[in-house]
Scaffold this active site. Structure first.
Site, short mmCIF file in Angstrom:
data_model
loop_
_atom_site.label_atom_id
_atom_site.label_comp_id
_atom_site.label_asym_id
_atom_site.label_seq_id
_atom_site.Cartn_x
_atom_site.Cartn_y
_atom_site.Cartn_z
CB SER A 187 23.04 129.08 89.56
OG SER A 187 22.80 130.41 89.03
CG ASP A 195 26.52 130.01 82.08
OD1 ASP A 195 25.55 131.01 82.04
OD2 ASP A 195 26.78 129.40 83.05
CG HIS A 209 23.28 129.22 84.11
ND1 HIS A 209 24.36 129.59 84.74
CD2 HIS A 209 22.41 129.19 85.31
CE1 HIS A 209 24.25 130.05 85.86
NE2 HIS A 209 22.91 129.74 86.27
#
Length: 200
Positions: A105, A154, A185
């Site tokens: 991320s 996501d 995610h």
């Protein structure tokens, strides 16, 4: 800003170093277990992001909103991270030409920024749930192997953004493996094993 990140370093025996870059709210311990699973014999270098979002959540650079980055801050902090990796190679004695980033991320976003802004810092990279961090003037990263791990569902990273990141890296000469998972995610079942196989 300082290059002296709070960090953890665990020596290995293979001569390779994994640069572990956590997501928002993580810290220098967040990806250590993943690093050991992916490359059991590698050195592990894991810095903590120096930005605190909301005064408490570590990140590697500021954002203005979800998916909207403070680009000047991103550029400056990417430079700081590049210098940290170089300084750490001298401090700990690892080979600076054998550094693989593993980022999740926010950590994957700054790893992508490292690839685009500072060619040569990373020999390869694993970008998990990354977005396009910025589109700077083209610098070649010929032959750099990059795994882009994406979730089709996501809620944070649109598929079109992931596809553009893979395209951007390919345009600059990287050998990109774009791996889609039926996931959001978070990482999906079997994803870590696939990455470990790719790294081998």
């Amino acid at each position: 800003m300082t290059q002296d990140f709070i960090h953890r370093y665990l020596p290995g025996t293979s001569g390779e170093t994994l640069l572990l870059l956590h997501g928002t709210g993580g810290d220098e311990g967040s990806l250590m277990e993943l690093g050991r699973i992916l490359r059991p014999e590698a050195n592990l270098l894991s810095p903590r992001g120096q930005v605190l979002e909301g005064g408490r959540l570590p990140r590697f650079f500021r954002r203005l909103a979800e998916g909207v980055f403070d680009v000047p801050d991103l550029i400056a902090r990417t430079g700081d991270l590049a210098q940290f990796v170089t300084d750490s190679a001298g401090r700990y004695g690892f080979d600076p030409t054998r550094v693989t980033a593993v980022g999740f991320s926010n950590g994957a976003n700054i790893a992508a920024s490292l690839l685009l802004l500072h060619p040569g810092i990373l020999s390869r990279a694993v970008l998990l749930r990354a977005m396009v961090p910025l589109e700077p003037e083209a610098r070649r990263i010929d032959g750099t192997r990059v795994w882009v791990g994406a979730g089709r569902h996501d809620p944070i990273v649109p598929p079109s953004n992931t596809a553009r990141l893979a395209e951007l890296l390919t345009e600059r000469g990287a050998e990109v493996k774009l791996d889609w998972r039926e996931a959001g995610h978070q990482l999906a079942g079997g994803e870590v094993e696939a990455i470990a196989h790719w790294l081998n």
